[in-house]
Write a protein that holds these residues in place. Sequence first.
Motif, short mmCIF file in Angstrom:
data_model
loop_
_atom_site.label_atom_id
_atom_site.label_comp_id
_atom_site.label_asym_id
_atom_site.label_seq_id
_atom_site.Cartn_x
_atom_site.Cartn_y
_atom_site.Cartn_z
N SER A 214 0.83 -1.21 0.00
CA SER A 214 0.00 0.00 0.00
C SER A 214 0.86 1.25 0.00
CB SER A 214 -0.90 0.04 1.24
OG SER A 214 -1.74 -1.07 1.26
N PHE A 215 1.94 1.23 0.80
CA PHE A 215 2.82 2.40 0.83
C PHE A 215 3.45 2.65 -0.53
CE2 PHE A 215 2.71 2.18 5.50
CZ PHE A 215 2.69 3.54 5.80
N ILE A 216 3.77 1.58 -1.26
CA ILE A 216 4.35 1.79 -2.59
C ILE A 216 3.38 2.59 -3.45
CG2 ILE A 216 5.11 0.64 -4.71
CD1 ILE A 216 6.15 -1.64 -3.03
N VAL A 217 2.10 2.20 -3.40
CA VAL A 217 1.10 2.89 -4.22
C VAL A 217 0.91 4.33 -3.74
CG1 VAL A 217 -1.33 2.92 -4.90
CG2 VAL A 217 -0.11 0.76 -4.74
N THR A 218 0.74 4.52 -2.43
CA THR A 218 0.43 5.88 -1.95
C THR A 218 1.62 6.82 -2.15
OG1 THR A 218 1.10 5.31 0.28
CG2 THR A 218 -1.24 5.15 -0.23
#
Lengths: 294, 275
Positions: A214-218
Amino acid sequence: MIAEKGAWNRLRTRLLFTGPTLLAFLTVMIVPFAYGIYLTFTNWDGIATTHTLVGWRNYGEVFRDRVFWKSFGLTLKYVLFSVVLINGIAFLLAYALTRGLRGQSVFRAGFFVPNLVGGIVLGFIWQFIFSKVLVYVGTKADIPILGASWLADPDKAFWSLVIVTVWQYAGYMMVIFIAGLMNVPGDILEAASIDGARGWTTLRKMILPLMVPSFIVTIFLSLQRCFMVYDVNLSLTKGGPFKSTEFVSMHVYEKAFLSRDYGVGQAEAFVLFLLVAAITLLQVYFSKKLEVEA
Amino acid sequence: MAGRRSYASWLKFAVLTVFLVLFIAPFVFLLLNSFKENNAITSNPMALPAGLDFANYKVAIDKMGYLTAFWNTLAITTASVLLISLFAAMTAHYFVRNPTRGNQYTFLIMVASMIIPFQAIMIPLVKIYGSLGMLNNKGSLIYMYLGFGSSLAVFIYHGFVKSIPAELEEAAMIDGCTRTQTFFRIVFPVLTPTTATIAILNVLWIWNDFLLPSLILVNPEQRTLPLSTYNFYGTYTVDYGPLMAGLVLTILPIIVVYLFGQKYIIQGVMQGSIK
């Protein structure tokens, strides 16, 4: 694989299914992108029907354009603070709103609201807040830091842009984090709590590592959006006071469309694209190494 | 123990409520001041309005060409979103069912192109379409949205088409459906949840977009809501009342949609991010 009989039928299906998309994609994205690279080697002024090739001169101009690099540095600082704050606040909100709190769907819906509204309008709303409402509060309650409009001071105008950006995107990234948190398997958290892991340890040792995707996307989305910010910059500060908050996107726009220096403007846009692509891809590459399997 | 826990959750609830109020406050101030006269706004921007006075709204609707801008935005957004959803679904379907090397490379190029920011394309875009005489035309803008929006849409559809069993389509074709009929009768209906996600993501983008339409649409009659808001603000800076009303009017349509469909909108954003 599904195939029709006969070459003509196959071609017709192909054209029908992929034709419109690929034609639009090719003529709107790929051709202008390639033509843009060509333009960086010309001295086109935006009006003349002819232009001549000038070799690498525009790129030399880009590296000598102090304003461009100053504005890139300022954008970098803005991106750094915005991305960290957006992701930090968004994660805290998502974490607090996935634990069965009363009315959590109302909270989620509320924090998402700024994302429904375009940057132009958000910038104008905050222009009013900063120049009228906060100044009023500052004078009535005698708070010196709010006594004068933040937008009139170069340093505070910068921070007002960071505040508005964080406010704008935190809710969107929160939604992405909520989706990620709901996919963290409940049984491993249960196992951890049986083994005696308390809230903080669970968060640090179990949840955060599982949330890397998720952090990669955000981070990818917030990096890209913050680097390319234009709307809020235009409507909140218009680059002012005294061009002190002119981010790089606005600089490129002015170089090309207002100074009519299209070759250099496009070269700056292209250099900017290369820098941002490198930063975002490096981020994805290094974050992928932190990924773990549940 | 139970008492302490409920105390902690009460505290968390209170903190979140305060934070939410701060989050929403700018919109509340905007709404309050849209009903006030300029003097009342400058003397105390935090006071409640004396009454529901819609005078500012009349001025705003008139001066910013609100109705024209609203219809322009609605037409452009609707047409673009319909075209993006339909064509991207067809293309993604074709790519999944015909995984030749050429199609796979084309798909990869589309995915990779998502890293190109609009600013890297805008100057040549304006030059090319300007020399073709295609600026200042809603149709061109819709076509460009199809070009800019199709990569992400094909990418998202691609992931979901893969989960549809090919047997389903083969059965339909054995029963005499053509490929096109199979797509419209079997595949596209199955993809409805994905179409909803794509429609939501694209509506949020196109409805609020500023930079692209500002370069393409020059005539006042062609303006979309973000453009007319911007122009209204530029030409009307002295009187805050109508400006506030104009901003409320710009936000209103999408807030109304959100009130009814917020569950789907938030789910759409979630789905779009997972893929």
